[in-house]
Write a protein that holds these residues in place. Sequence first.
Motif, PDB file in Angstrom:
ATOM      1  N   LEU A 103      24.540  12.901  25.441  1.00  0.00           N
ATOM      2  CA  LEU A 103      23.396  12.624  24.571  1.00  0.00           C
ATOM      3  C   LEU A 103      23.438  11.191  24.049  1.00  0.00           C
ATOM      4  CD1 LEU A 103      23.191  15.895  22.426  1.00  0.00           C
ATOM      5  CD2 LEU A 103      21.960  15.345  24.527  1.00  0.00           C
ATOM      6  N   GLU A 104      24.615  10.711  23.730  1.00  0.00           N
ATOM      7  CA  GLU A 104      24.748   9.381  23.134  1.00  0.00           C
ATOM      8  C   GLU A 104      24.570   8.260  24.153  1.00  0.00           C
ATOM      9  OE1 GLU A 104      28.635   9.484  21.465  1.00  0.00           O
ATOM     10  OE2 GLU A 104      28.108  10.961  19.921  1.00  0.00           O
ATOM     11  N   GLN A 105      25.015   8.493  25.382  1.00  0.00           N
ATOM     12  CA  GLN A 105      25.138   7.393  26.340  1.00  0.00           C
ATOM     13  C   GLN A 105      24.063   7.350  27.416  1.00  0.00           C
ATOM     14  OE1 GLN A 105      29.120   7.637  27.973  1.00  0.00           O
ATOM     15  NE2 GLN A 105      30.036   7.907  25.947  1.00  0.00           N
ATOM     16  N   ARG A 106      23.429   8.471  27.684  1.00  0.00           N
ATOM     17  CA  ARG A 106      22.561   8.545  28.866  1.00  0.00           C
ATOM     18  C   ARG A 106      21.220   7.863  28.615  1.00  0.00           C
ATOM     19  NH1 ARG A 106      24.100   9.339  34.121  1.00  0.00           N
ATOM     20  NH2 ARG A 106      22.396  10.260  35.311  1.00  0.00           N
ATOM     21  N   GLN A 107      20.980   6.753  29.276  1.00  0.00           N
ATOM     22  CA  GLN A 107      19.758   5.975  29.069  1.00  0.00           C
ATOM     23  C   GLN A 107      18.528   6.658  29.669  1.00  0.00           C
ATOM     24  OE1 GLN A 107      19.669   3.028  27.191  1.00  0.00           O
ATOM     25  NE2 GLN A 107      21.722   3.781  26.728  1.00  0.00           N
ATOM     26  N   ALA A 108      18.723   7.428  30.734  1.00  0.00           N
ATOM     27  CA  ALA A 108      17.594   8.070  31.410  1.00  0.00           C
ATOM     28  C   ALA A 108      17.070   9.282  30.640  1.00  0.00           C
ATOM     29  CB  ALA A 108      18.003   8.494  32.822  1.00  0.00           C
ATOM     30  N   LEU A 109      17.826   9.741  29.654  1.00  0.00           N
ATOM     31  CA  LEU A 109      17.474  10.977  28.954  1.00  0.00           C
ATOM     32  C   LEU A 109      16.253  10.769  28.058  1.00  0.00           C
ATOM     33  CD1 LEU A 109      18.219  13.898  28.346  1.00  0.00           C
ATOM     34  CD2 LEU A 109      19.795  13.072  26.584  1.00  0.00           C
ATOM     35  N   LEU A 121      18.084  32.968  15.304  1.00  0.00           N
ATOM     36  CA  LEU A 121      17.603  31.601  15.114  1.00  0.00           C
ATOM     37  C   LEU A 121      18.657  30.687  14.505  1.00  0.00           C
ATOM     38  CD1 LEU A 121      14.070  32.414  13.677  1.00  0.00           C
ATOM     39  CD2 LEU A 121      14.642  31.818  16.042  1.00  0.00           C
ATOM     40  N   LEU A 122      18.692  29.458  14.991  1.00  0.00           N
ATOM     41  CA  LEU A 122      19.481  28.364  14.426  1.00  0.00           C
ATOM     42  C   LEU A 122      20.899  28.763  14.053  1.00  0.00           C
ATOM     43  CD1 LEU A 122      16.266  27.347  13.288  1.00  0.00           C
ATOM     44  CD2 LEU A 122      17.806  25.416  13.280  1.00  0.00           C
ATOM     45  N   GLN A 123      21.662  29.014  15.109  1.00  0.00           N
ATOM     46  CA  GLN A 123      23.094  29.228  14.984  1.00  0.00           C
ATOM     47  C   GLN A 123      23.772  27.867  14.804  1.00  0.00           C
ATOM     48  OE1 GLN A 123      24.336  32.624  15.150  1.00  0.00           O
ATOM     49  NE2 GLN A 123      22.136  32.787  14.804  1.00  0.00           N
ATOM     50  N   PRO A 124      25.081  27.859  14.437  1.00  0.00           N
ATOM     51  CA  PRO A 124      25.758  26.575  14.185  1.00  0.00           C
ATOM     52  C   PRO A 124      25.609  25.566  15.323  1.00  0.00           C
ATOM     53  CG  PRO A 124      27.120  28.362  13.385  1.00  0.00           C
ATOM     54  CD  PRO A 124      25.929  29.005  14.059  1.00  0.00           C
ATOM     55  N   PHE A 125      25.690  26.031  16.594  1.00  0.00           N
ATOM     56  CA  PHE A 125      25.538  25.092  17.708  1.00  0.00           C
ATOM     57  C   PHE A 125      24.153  24.469  17.709  1.00  0.00           C
ATOM     58  CE2 PHE A 125      23.903  24.375  22.027  1.00  0.00           C
ATOM     59  CZ  PHE A 125      24.765  23.372  22.430  1.00  0.00           C
ATOM     60  N   ASP A 126      23.123  25.259  17.351  1.00  0.00           N
ATOM     61  CA  ASP A 126      21.752  24.734  17.334  1.00  0.00           C
ATOM     62  C   ASP A 126      21.625  23.619  16.300  1.00  0.00           C
ATOM     63  OD1 ASP A 126      21.034  26.700  19.234  1.00  0.00           O
ATOM     64  OD2 ASP A 126      20.717  28.153  17.632  1.00  0.00           O
ATOM     65  N   TYR A 127      22.214  23.837  15.120  1.00  0.00           N
ATOM     66  CA  TYR A 127      22.187  22.782  14.101  1.00  0.00           C
ATOM     67  C   TYR A 127      22.904  21.530  14.604  1.00  0.00           C
ATOM     68  CZ  TYR A 127      20.240  25.642  10.337  1.00  0.00           C
ATOM     69  OH  TYR A 127      19.404  26.394   9.549  1.00  0.00           O
ATOM     70  N   GLN A 128      24.047  21.744  15.283  1.00  0.00           N
ATOM     71  CA  GLN A 128      24.790  20.594  15.793  1.00  0.00           C
ATOM     72  C   GLN A 128      23.955  19.821  16.809  1.00  0.00           C
ATOM     73  OE1 GLN A 128      28.934  21.081  17.137  1.00  0.00           O
ATOM     74  NE2 GLN A 128      28.984  19.044  16.288  1.00  0.00           N
ATOM     75  N   CYS A 133      20.778  15.113  18.272  1.00  0.00           N
ATOM     76  CA  CYS A 133      19.508  14.547  18.758  1.00  0.00           C
ATOM     77  C   CYS A 133      18.896  13.608  17.723  1.00  0.00           C
ATOM     78  CB  CYS A 133      18.535  15.667  19.100  1.00  0.00           C
ATOM     79  SG  CYS A 133      18.996  16.602  20.580  1.00  0.00           S
ATOM     80  N   ARG A 134      18.982  13.994  16.463  1.00  0.00           N
ATOM     81  CA  ARG A 134      18.484  13.112  15.391  1.00  0.00           C
ATOM     82  C   ARG A 134      19.250  11.793  15.396  1.00  0.00           C
ATOM     83  NH1 ARG A 134      20.410  15.207   9.946  1.00  0.00           N
ATOM     84  NH2 ARG A 134      22.297  14.312  10.862  1.00  0.00           N
ATOM     85  N   ASP A 135      20.573  11.877  15.476  1.00  0.00           N
ATOM     86  CA  ASP A 135      21.394  10.673  15.436  1.00  0.00           C
ATOM     87  C   ASP A 135      21.189   9.790  16.660  1.00  0.00           C
ATOM     88  OD1 ASP A 135      22.343  11.667  13.052  1.00  0.00           O
ATOM     89  OD2 ASP A 135      24.254  12.377  13.880  1.00  0.00           O
ATOM     90  N   CYS A 136      20.839  10.412  17.801  1.00  0.00           N
ATOM     91  CA  CYS A 136      20.610   9.663  19.041  1.00  0.00           C
ATOM     92  C   CYS A 136      19.138   9.315  19.235  1.00  0.00           C
ATOM     93  CB  CYS A 136      21.108  10.466  20.241  1.00  0.00           C
ATOM     94  SG  CYS A 136      22.876  10.803  20.239  1.00  0.00           S
ATOM     95  N   ASP A 137      18.298   9.679  18.252  1.00  0.00           N
ATOM     96  CA  ASP A 137      16.859   9.408  18.301  1.00  0.00           C
ATOM     97  C   ASP A 137      16.220  10.010  19.550  1.00  0.00           C
ATOM     98  OD1 ASP A 137      14.528   8.432  17.200  1.00  0.00           O
ATOM     99  OD2 ASP A 137      14.675   6.504  18.230  1.00  0.00           O
ATOM    100  N   LEU A 138      16.581  11.276  19.826  1.00  0.00           N
ATOM    101  CA  LEU A 138      16.042  11.978  20.990  1.00  0.00           C
ATOM    102  C   LEU A 138      14.966  12.966  20.568  1.00  0.00           C
ATOM    103  CD1 LEU A 138      19.329  12.785  22.936  1.00  0.00           C
ATOM    104  CD2 LEU A 138      17.456  11.352  23.771  1.00  0.00           C
ATOM    105  N   SER A 139      13.911  13.059  21.343  1.00  0.00           N
ATOM    106  CA  SER A 139      12.869  14.049  21.089  1.00  0.00           C
ATOM    107  C   SER A 139      13.403  15.446  21.405  1.00  0.00           C
ATOM    108  CB  SER A 139      11.643  13.767  21.959  1.00  0.00           C
ATOM    109  OG  SER A 139      11.080  12.516  21.635  1.00  0.00           O
ATOM    110  N   VAL A 140      12.945  16.434  20.628  1.00  0.00           N
ATOM    111  CA  VAL A 140      13.411  17.806  20.809  1.00  0.00           C
ATOM    112  C   VAL A 140      12.219  18.747  20.927  1.00  0.00           C
ATOM    113  CG1 VAL A 140      14.686  19.719  19.770  1.00  0.00           C
ATOM    114  CG2 VAL A 140      15.550  17.407  19.554  1.00  0.00           C
ATOM    115  N   TYR A 141      12.318  19.635  21.897  1.00  0.00           N
ATOM    116  CA  TYR A 141      11.310  20.660  22.135  1.00  0.00           C
ATOM    117  C   TYR A 141      12.046  21.992  22.173  1.00  0.00           C
ATOM    118  CZ  TYR A 141       7.450  22.993  24.635  1.00  0.00           C
ATOM    119  OH  TYR A 141       6.431  23.827  25.031  1.00  0.00           O
ATOM    120  N   ILE A 170      14.821  17.430  12.110  1.00  0.00           N
ATOM    121  CA  ILE A 170      13.991  16.544  12.938  1.00  0.00           C
ATOM    122  C   ILE A 170      12.526  16.863  12.652  1.00  0.00           C
ATOM    123  CG2 ILE A 170      13.378  15.831  15.278  1.00  0.00           C
ATOM    124  CD1 ILE A 170      16.145  16.479  16.184  1.00  0.00           C
ATOM    125  N   PRO A 171      11.869  16.066  11.810  1.00  0.00           N
ATOM    126  CA  PRO A 171      10.486  16.366  11.406  1.00  0.00           C
ATOM    127  C   PRO A 171       9.501  16.460  12.568  1.00  0.00           C
ATOM    128  CG  PRO A 171      11.454  14.721   9.953  1.00  0.00           C
ATOM    129  CD  PRO A 171      12.413  14.906  11.085  1.00  0.00           C
TER     130      PRO A 171
END
Length: 200
Positions: A103-109, A121-128, A133-141, A170-171
Amino acid sequence: MTHSIYQQATYQVSAYHLFQLPPDQGIEVAFAGRSNVGKSSAINAITNNKGLARISKTPGRTQMINFFQLNLTCHLVDLPGYGYAKVPQEMKNQWKKNISSYLEQRQALRGIVLLMDIRHLLQPFDYQMLEWCRDCDLSVYILLTKSDKLKRGPGLDALRKATQLAREIIPTAELQLFSAQTKAGVKEAQVHLDSWFGFS
Protein backbone atom coordinates in the motif's frame (compact mmCIF):
# COMPACT_ATOMS: atom_id res chain seq x y z
CA MET A 1 -18.48 0.83 -21.69
CA THR A 2 -19.48 -2.81 -21.77
CA HIS A 3 -17.96 -4.71 -18.92
CA SER A 4 -16.53 -7.45 -21.09
CA ILE A 5 -13.10 -6.07 -20.13
CA TYR A 6 -13.49 -7.75 -16.74
CA GLN A 7 -14.42 -11.05 -18.38
CA GLN A 8 -11.06 -10.90 -20.14
CA ALA A 9 -9.21 -11.09 -16.81
CA THR A 10 -6.50 -13.74 -16.78
CA TYR A 11 -4.22 -14.92 -14.00
CA GLN A 12 -0.76 -13.42 -14.32
CA VAL A 13 1.45 -14.13 -11.30
CA SER A 14 1.54 -14.72 -7.55
CA ALA A 15 4.11 -13.10 -5.27
CA TYR A 16 5.03 -13.98 -1.70
CA HIS A 17 7.65 -11.21 -1.54
CA LEU A 18 7.31 -7.69 -2.92
CA PHE A 19 10.38 -8.07 -5.14
CA GLN A 20 8.46 -10.76 -7.03
CA LEU A 21 5.72 -8.32 -8.11
CA PRO A 22 5.31 -7.34 -11.76
CA PRO A 23 6.74 -3.98 -12.87
CA ASP A 24 5.18 -1.03 -11.02
CA GLN A 25 3.39 0.56 -13.96
CA GLY A 26 -0.08 1.02 -15.40
CA ILE A 27 -3.11 0.95 -13.08
CA GLU A 28 -3.90 -1.54 -10.34
CA VAL A 29 -6.95 -1.96 -8.13
CA ALA A 30 -6.44 -4.21 -5.12
CA PHE A 31 -9.01 -6.28 -3.24
CA ALA A 32 -8.49 -6.67 0.49
CA GLY A 33 -10.45 -8.26 3.29
CA ARG A 34 -10.41 -10.63 6.19
CA SER A 35 -10.40 -14.31 5.41
CA ASN A 36 -13.87 -15.72 4.86
CA VAL A 37 -15.51 -12.46 3.69
CA GLY A 38 -15.94 -13.81 0.16
CA LYS A 39 -13.11 -11.93 -1.53
CA SER A 40 -12.39 -14.58 -4.16
CA SER A 41 -16.11 -15.00 -4.84
CA ALA A 42 -16.44 -11.22 -5.34
CA ILE A 43 -13.56 -11.11 -7.83
CA ASN A 44 -15.05 -14.04 -9.71
CA ALA A 45 -18.49 -12.40 -9.78
CA ILE A 46 -17.12 -9.07 -11.07
CA THR A 47 -15.13 -10.84 -13.80
CA ASN A 48 -17.91 -13.37 -14.49
CA ASN A 49 -15.31 -16.13 -14.19
CA LYS A 50 -15.98 -18.68 -11.47
CA GLY A 51 -12.52 -20.17 -11.78
CA LEU A 52 -10.38 -17.02 -11.77
CA ALA A 53 -9.67 -16.54 -8.06
CA ARG A 54 -9.40 -19.72 -6.04
CA ILE A 55 -12.30 -20.37 -3.68
CA SER A 56 -11.77 -22.67 -0.74
CA LYS A 57 -13.86 -23.85 2.15
CA THR A 58 -10.73 -23.31 4.23
CA PRO A 59 -10.43 -19.56 4.98
CA GLY A 60 -7.07 -17.95 4.37
CA ARG A 61 -6.05 -19.84 1.26
CA THR A 62 -5.03 -16.59 -0.45
CA GLN A 63 -1.54 -16.45 1.01
CA MET A 64 0.21 -14.49 -1.71
CA ILE A 65 -0.43 -11.33 -3.71
CA ASN A 66 -2.17 -12.51 -6.87
CA PHE A 67 -2.27 -10.46 -10.07
CA PHE A 68 -4.97 -10.73 -12.74
CA GLN A 69 -4.45 -8.91 -16.02
CA LEU A 70 -7.32 -7.08 -17.74
CA ASN A 71 -5.22 -5.63 -20.56
CA LEU A 72 -1.63 -4.53 -21.06
CA THR A 73 -1.87 -1.74 -18.48
CA CYS A 74 -4.67 -2.67 -16.05
CA HIS A 75 -4.67 -5.27 -13.28
CA LEU A 76 -6.82 -6.55 -10.47
CA VAL A 77 -4.81 -7.56 -7.40
CA ASP A 78 -5.94 -10.06 -4.77
CA LEU A 79 -4.23 -9.36 -1.45
CA PRO A 80 -3.81 -12.07 1.21
CA GLY A 81 -6.84 -12.70 3.39
CA TYR A 82 -6.02 -11.89 6.97
CA GLY A 83 -7.16 -12.62 10.49
CA TYR A 84 -8.88 -15.99 10.32
CA ALA A 85 -6.55 -18.50 8.78
CA LYS A 86 -4.99 -21.25 10.85
CA VAL A 87 -1.43 -20.55 9.82
CA PRO A 88 1.70 -19.81 11.86
CA GLN A 89 1.92 -16.33 13.39
CA GLU A 90 5.16 -15.79 11.48
CA MET A 91 3.27 -16.15 8.20
CA LYS A 92 0.53 -13.79 9.38
CA ASN A 93 3.19 -11.22 10.25
CA GLN A 94 4.67 -11.62 6.77
CA TRP A 95 1.26 -11.07 5.16
CA LYS A 96 0.74 -7.94 7.25
CA LYS A 97 4.16 -6.58 6.33
CA ASN A 98 3.58 -7.32 2.65
CA ILE A 99 0.18 -5.61 2.60
CA SER A 100 1.35 -2.47 4.40
CA SER A 101 4.48 -2.19 2.22
CA TYR A 102 2.45 -2.77 -0.95
CA LEU A 103 0.00 0.00 0.00
CA GLU A 104 2.80 2.42 0.87
CA GLN A 105 5.11 1.78 -2.07
CA ARG A 106 3.06 0.74 -5.09
CA GLN A 107 2.81 3.66 -7.51
CA ALA A 108 0.39 1.89 -9.87
CA LEU A 109 -2.17 1.35 -7.11
CA ARG A 110 -5.24 3.47 -7.82
CA GLY A 111 -7.55 2.31 -5.04
CA ILE A 112 -8.58 -0.42 -2.62
CA VAL A 113 -11.75 -2.48 -2.73
CA LEU A 114 -12.23 -3.44 0.91
CA LEU A 115 -14.61 -6.31 1.51
CA MET A 116 -16.51 -6.84 4.76
CA ASP A 117 -19.05 -9.49 5.68
CA ILE A 118 -22.27 -7.52 6.21
CA ARG A 119 -22.89 -9.53 9.40
CA HIS A 120 -19.49 -8.64 10.90
CA LEU A 121 -18.82 -4.97 10.20
CA LEU A 122 -15.49 -3.22 10.75
CA GLN A 123 -13.36 -5.78 12.49
CA PRO A 124 -9.87 -4.73 13.72
CA PHE A 125 -8.26 -5.62 10.36
CA ASP A 126 -10.81 -3.43 8.55
CA TYR A 127 -9.93 -0.45 10.75
CA GLN A 128 -6.24 -1.11 10.12
CA MET A 129 -6.82 -1.19 6.35
CA LEU A 130 -8.77 2.06 6.47
CA GLU A 131 -6.04 3.74 8.50
CA TRP A 132 -3.35 2.49 6.11
CA CYS A 133 -5.35 3.76 3.13
CA ARG A 134 -5.88 7.13 4.83
CA ASP A 135 -2.18 7.44 5.59
CA CYS A 136 -1.26 6.44 2.01
CA ASP A 137 -3.94 8.75 0.53
CA LEU A 138 -5.63 5.84 -1.25
CA SER A 139 -9.25 5.82 -2.37
CA VAL A 140 -11.41 3.16 -0.72
CA TYR A 141 -14.51 1.41 -2.02
CA ILE A 142 -16.19 -0.93 0.46
CA LEU A 143 -18.30 -3.91 -0.57
CA LEU A 144 -20.54 -5.31 2.17
CA THR A 145 -20.49 -8.93 1.03
CA LYS A 146 -23.02 -11.69 1.62
CA SER A 147 -25.82 -9.11 1.62
CA ASP A 148 -28.21 -11.88 0.59
CA LYS A 149 -27.90 -13.20 4.16
CA LEU A 150 -29.92 -10.22 5.46
CA LYS A 151 -33.35 -8.92 4.52
CA ARG A 152 -33.53 -5.53 2.84
CA GLY A 153 -34.26 -3.48 5.99
CA PRO A 154 -31.45 -4.89 8.14
CA GLY A 155 -29.15 -4.76 5.11
CA LEU A 156 -29.75 -1.04 4.63
CA ASP A 157 -29.29 -0.47 8.37
CA ALA A 158 -25.93 -2.24 8.17
CA LEU A 159 -24.97 -0.11 5.17
CA ARG A 160 -25.78 3.10 7.06
CA LYS A 161 -23.86 1.97 10.13
CA ALA A 162 -20.81 0.87 8.14
CA THR A 163 -20.83 4.11 6.14
CA GLN A 164 -20.86 6.19 9.32
CA LEU A 165 -17.99 4.22 10.89
CA ALA A 166 -15.83 4.10 7.75
CA ARG A 167 -16.24 7.82 7.03
CA GLU A 168 -14.98 8.67 10.50
CA ILE A 169 -11.61 7.49 9.16
CA ILE A 170 -11.92 8.22 5.44
CA PRO A 171 -14.64 10.82 4.74
CA THR A 172 -14.63 9.99 1.02
CA ALA A 173 -15.11 6.22 1.48
CA GLU A 174 -17.89 4.81 -0.68
CA LEU A 175 -19.88 1.73 0.30
CA GLN A 176 -22.44 -0.58 -1.25
CA LEU A 177 -24.26 -3.84 -0.66
CA PHE A 178 -22.86 -6.82 -2.57
CA SER A 179 -23.67 -10.48 -3.05
CA ALA A 180 -21.62 -12.81 -5.22
CA GLN A 181 -24.40 -15.36 -4.80
CA THR A 182 -27.21 -13.25 -6.29
CA LYS A 183 -24.92 -10.90 -8.29
CA ALA A 184 -26.45 -7.93 -6.46
CA GLY A 185 -24.10 -4.95 -6.74
CA VAL A 186 -21.89 -6.48 -9.43
CA LYS A 187 -22.73 -3.88 -12.08
CA GLU A 188 -22.28 -1.01 -9.61
CA ALA A 189 -18.88 -2.41 -8.63
CA GLN A 190 -17.86 -2.64 -12.29
CA VAL A 191 -18.89 0.98 -12.87
CA HIS A 192 -16.80 2.08 -9.90
CA LEU A 193 -13.80 0.13 -11.16
CA ASP A 194 -14.33 1.75 -14.58
CA SER A 195 -13.78 5.16 -12.99
CA TRP A 196 -10.51 4.06 -11.40
CA PHE A 197 -9.16 2.37 -14.53
CA GLY A 198 -10.27 5.23 -16.79
CA PHE A 199 -12.59 3.06 -18.87
CA SER A 200 -15.39 5.02 -20.51
